[in-house]
Design an enzyme around this catalytic site. Structure first.
Site, short mmCIF file in Angstrom:
data_model
loop_
_atom_site.label_atom_id
_atom_site.label_comp_id
_atom_site.label_asym_id
_atom_site.label_seq_id
_atom_site.Cartn_x
_atom_site.Cartn_y
_atom_site.Cartn_z
N TRP A 150 -9.74 7.88 7.12
CA TRP A 150 -9.27 7.94 5.73
C TRP A 150 -10.41 7.55 4.79
O TRP A 150 -11.41 6.98 5.24
CB TRP A 150 -8.08 6.99 5.53
CG TRP A 150 -7.15 7.49 4.46
CD1 TRP A 150 -7.02 7.01 3.18
CD2 TRP A 150 -6.26 8.60 4.55
NE1 TRP A 150 -6.10 7.75 2.50
CE2 TRP A 150 -5.62 8.75 3.31
CE3 TRP A 150 -5.95 9.52 5.56
CZ2 TRP A 150 -4.68 9.75 3.05
CZ3 TRP A 150 -5.03 10.52 5.31
CH2 TRP A 150 -4.40 10.62 4.07
N ASP A 206 -12.31 6.74 -4.86
CA ASP A 206 -11.57 6.85 -6.12
C ASP A 206 -10.08 6.96 -5.84
O ASP A 206 -9.66 7.03 -4.68
CB ASP A 206 -12.08 8.05 -6.92
CG ASP A 206 -11.72 9.38 -6.26
OD1 ASP A 206 -11.65 9.45 -5.01
OD2 ASP A 206 -11.49 10.35 -6.98
N GLU A 209 -8.96 9.52 -3.46
CA GLU A 209 -9.32 9.29 -2.06
C GLU A 209 -10.37 10.25 -1.55
O GLU A 209 -10.41 10.58 -0.37
CB GLU A 209 -8.07 9.38 -1.15
CG GLU A 209 -6.82 8.82 -1.76
CD GLU A 209 -5.69 8.64 -0.77
OE1 GLU A 209 -4.95 9.60 -0.55
OE2 GLU A 209 -5.53 7.54 -0.24
N GLU A 210 -11.21 10.74 -2.43
CA GLU A 210 -12.17 11.78 -2.04
C GLU A 210 -13.62 11.38 -2.25
O GLU A 210 -14.49 11.85 -1.53
CB GLU A 210 -11.91 13.04 -2.87
CG GLU A 210 -10.60 13.71 -2.57
CD GLU A 210 -10.35 14.90 -3.46
OE1 GLU A 210 -10.94 14.97 -4.56
OE2 GLU A 210 -9.57 15.77 -3.06
N GLU A 433 4.66 16.73 -6.15
CA GLU A 433 3.37 16.25 -6.62
C GLU A 433 2.75 17.24 -7.61
O GLU A 433 2.24 16.87 -8.66
CB GLU A 433 2.43 16.07 -5.42
CG GLU A 433 1.06 15.53 -5.76
CD GLU A 433 0.16 15.45 -4.53
OE1 GLU A 433 -0.26 16.51 -4.02
OE2 GLU A 433 -0.10 14.32 -4.06
C1 NOJ Z 1 -7.28 15.20 0.18
C2 NOJ Z 1 -6.75 15.00 -1.18
O1 NOJ Z 1 -7.57 15.50 -2.16
C3 NOJ Z 1 -6.47 13.57 -1.40
O2 NOJ Z 1 -6.15 13.29 -2.69
C4 NOJ Z 1 -5.38 13.20 -0.48
O3 NOJ Z 1 -5.02 11.88 -0.69
C5 NOJ Z 1 -5.83 13.39 0.93
N1 NOJ Z 1 -6.38 14.69 1.16
C6 NOJ Z 1 -4.70 13.15 1.90
O4 NOJ Z 1 -3.60 13.95 1.63
C1 NOJ Z 2 -2.87 11.78 -2.83
C2 NOJ Z 2 -3.37 11.25 -4.12
O1 NOJ Z 2 -4.61 11.84 -4.40
C3 NOJ Z 2 -3.46 9.75 -4.10
O2 NOJ Z 2 -3.83 9.29 -5.38
C4 NOJ Z 2 -2.15 9.14 -3.70
O3 NOJ Z 2 -2.30 7.75 -3.58
C5 NOJ Z 2 -1.64 9.72 -2.41
N1 NOJ Z 2 -1.67 11.15 -2.43
C6 NOJ Z 2 -0.22 9.29 -2.12
O4 NOJ Z 2 0.64 9.70 -3.14
#
Ligand code: NOJ
Ligand code: NOJ
Length: 617
Positions: A150, A206, A209-210, A433
């Site tokens: 992750w 950030d 998560e990227e 979402e």
């Molecule tokens: C890539 C997405 O851009 C990110 O935001 C997300 O949290 C992860 N994959 C996991 O779903």
């Molecule tokens: C992906 C999003 O980019 C992230 O901000 C969020 O925490 C997770 N999904 C779970 O909703």
């Protein structure tokens, strides 16, 4: 969805509103108000449905854990994220303070759940001695660790959790329960603020998560958490370790501005412009009704925030075909950033409502200050809405005054983002979402808790409900030159709130090496008997790396920290390329982790069992 049963008639109301074809602006506004009031009720319930132990959509979630979405596959969101949870609880705590007393049990459960969670060892590290584990972004819905690969750490979580818990502590203090705030909740907050004070200047993934670097949203919330921490620690008569970093964090926050807009991720090289909904979400989460608009905390009414808003929103006008033809100064569907490709790169509900919330916040701040300064930086933002605008100060006046007209124009702009949201919300009010950039059809995770929470906070602001000031006026001005300082944190389990009394988490590094010939696209994991190795749940097994793999030496490896002295059963498991069943080793292996303080150990194994065959998919 299922909760519709409890709000019979909602769809009817919505449709009759739409069919009645409103004639005047007043009718339009009343119809929008109806939508918002219905949808905020549905949204509050939608969020509660995703919280354990009783949430109707999330069986298996433990008390106080907020599940991101009931969606288990594509995307797998059946986990609890510290960020989503804290933002959701901040919304629930504000609702509670505004008068919804039914919500208190959710808040109490959350406090307990987070006290325990802080102590859970995970791939970001352990809780003791230095708090590293608190940077972990997500956990299983029963509060155990998540082992998968992750984007970690994510350092916004502790700051956001502290902000939520400080709001509740302030309420407790005003209601004669200072002692509870001090003895039960402060220890949790103190760990979070210690984490912020120690690690704010280190890189982080950030909020999406990227991207690993420095994130505007994260830094902005870190500053708020520390500023509020200073005040709360004074009020409670306790010491805040880490809070002294607040002016340095605020100093750093200034460096995201590039002269034209906020570059949301810096210290990165990801080929993007940096225009990102990150900056709007940051501004609304540090909104302070009492703030001055030139506060370096970067409030919604700050000229730079407004300039950024315009540039950012205008990129989305061009990005999505559902926005085609919508004129400047009218709301559009808003996503994360223009270059986004996740699930096709679409607008998000929670960011479109955040755009509305941002504008309601700014209007509230100008009205509270009774004036508005338009400068060269913010001029272009206002031009789209009120073409006669000039660089000058506008004082509040009667309903025909330029000030009042500008307020009306910005409010109408806010409303237009809500109207866009309404257009793409299905009639049962469920919020996924994202919605498709070409068709507007909902997609990605269904019933996203954060989408619901974001709708509720927007509707609070639209209705003129503001959380009380967090003290942005008292924030110490940033120094003239920024420094990369840090205060070593003090970490201790919040036992009065139910955390286990861990004294130190003595773990020892164990490297798993296995020789296993694999085909391209096949993956290997370690799975075993303890939480650290997935507790025999393959979704939570440890992913291995093949960085040194060669045909002659087909090495797969992963290093993990396991509890000293513990005996662990484990085996290796192959994941095939086309969703064929997992292939497990035929034998159970055993290892004993050496005593506390020992050097790490390495297991040197060779795969035993069936080998994989590539599928055709
Ligand atoms: C890539 C997405 O851009 C990110 O935001 C997300 O949290 C992860 N994959 C996991 O779903
Ligand atoms: C992906 C999003 O980019 C992230 O901000 C969020 O925490 C997770 N999904 C779970 O909703």
């Amino acid at each position: 969805m299922y909760f519709l049963l409890s709000i019979v008639g909602f769809a009817g109301v919505l449709f009759s509103g739409a069919n009645a074809a409103p004639h005047s602006n007043l009718d339009v506004r009343a119809a929008l108000d109806d939508f918002v009031s219905q949808q905020s009720t549905v949204s509050l319930q939608g969020a509660l449905n995703n919280i354990g132990p009783d949430g109707s959509e999330v069986p298996g979630a433990k008390a106080g854990f907020v599940v991101a979405s009931p969606s288990k596959v594509n995307p797998p969101y059946f986990y609890t994220w510290t960020r989503d949870s804290a933002l959701t609880l901040k919304m629930l705590i504000d609702e509670f303070i505004f008068g919804n007393t039914n919500l208190q049990s959710y808040i109490e459960d959350y406090i307990h759940a987070q006290a325990v969670l802080q102590t859970v060892s995970n791939p970001s590290g352990t809780f003791l001695p230095s708090g590293l584990g608190m940077g972990e972004p997500k956990y299983q819905v029963d509060g155990t660790r998540f082992n998968g690969a992750w984007g970690r750490p994510q350092r916004d979580g502790p700051a956001l959790r502290a902000i939520a818990l400080i709001s509740y502590s302030n309420w407790l203090m005003k209601n004669g329960q200072s002692n509870k705030a001090k003895t039960v909740i402060w220890p949790i907050i103190s760990n979070d603020l210690s984490y912020v004070g120690e690690y704010w200047n280190q890189t982080t993934f950030d909020l999406w998560e990227e991207t690993k670097g420095s994130s505007f949203f994260t830094v902005q919330n870190q500053n708020r958490a520390l500023v509020q921490g200073i005040q709360l620690s004074k009020d409670l008569g306790v010491k805040c370790t880490g809070c002294d970093q607040a002016p340095e964090v605020l100093c750093f926050l200034q460096s995201f501005w590039n002269g034209n807009f906020t570059v949301s991720n810096i210290n990165v090289d990801n080929g993007r412009t940096g225009l990102d909904g990150n900056s709007i979400l940051g501004a609304i989460s540090i909104f302070d009704i009492d703030a001055y608009c030139d506060s370096p905390t970067m409030q919604p009414c700050h000229s730079k925030s407004l300039a950024n808003f315009k540039v950012l929103i205008d990129t989305f006008r061009e990005t999505y075909s559902i926005n085609k033809g919508i004129p400047l100064g009218s709301g559009v569907a808003v996503g994360r950033y223009a270059e986004d490709v996740y699930m096709g790169g679409n607008p998000w509900y929670l960011i479109t409502t955040a755009a509305a919330e941002f504008l309601y916040d700014a209007v509230a701040q100008w009205k509270a200050r009774h004036n508005l300064y338009v400068d060269e930086t913010s001029l272009a933002f206002f031009k789209d809405l009120y073409p006669a605008v000039q660089v000058r100060k506008y004082d509040s006046g009667n309903e025909n005054s330029p000030f009042a007209q500008i307020m009306n124009a910005v409010t109408a702009y806010a409303d237009s983002f809500v109207a866009i949201t309404e257009k793409y919300v299905p009639s049962n009010g469920s919020l996924a979402e994202q919605f498709n950039r070409d068709t507007g059809v909902p997609l990605s995770a269904i019933d996203l808790t954060w989408s619901y929470a974001a709708f509720v906070t927007m509707s609070q602001r639209k209705a003129g409900k503001y959380p009380s000031s967090w003290g942005s006026r008292n924030a110490v001005a940033p120094p003239a030159t920024c420094s990369a300082t840090s205060t070593t944190g003090v970490f201790a389990p919040a036992t009065a709130a139910g955390a286990p009394n861990v004294t130190s988490t003595c773990q020892v590094g164990v490297t798993f090496n296995v020789d296993a010939t694999t085909y391209y696209g096949e993956n290997l994991y370690v799975i075993g008997s303890t939480d650290d190795v997935g507790a025999w749940d393959v979704d939570n097994a440890l992913p291995m790396g093949a960085g040194s793999y060669t045909p002659a030496d087909p090495l797969w490896t992963v290093t993990s920290f396991l509890n000293a002295g513990e005996t662990v059963s484990y085996k290796y498991v192959r994941q095939e390329n086309c969703d064929q069943p997992y292939l497990y080793e035929t034998q159970n292996r055993t290892l004993t982790v050496p005593a506390c303080g020992s050097d790490g150990i390495t297991q040197a194994d060779s795969w035993t069992g069936q080998v994989g065959t590539a599928g055709t998919c």
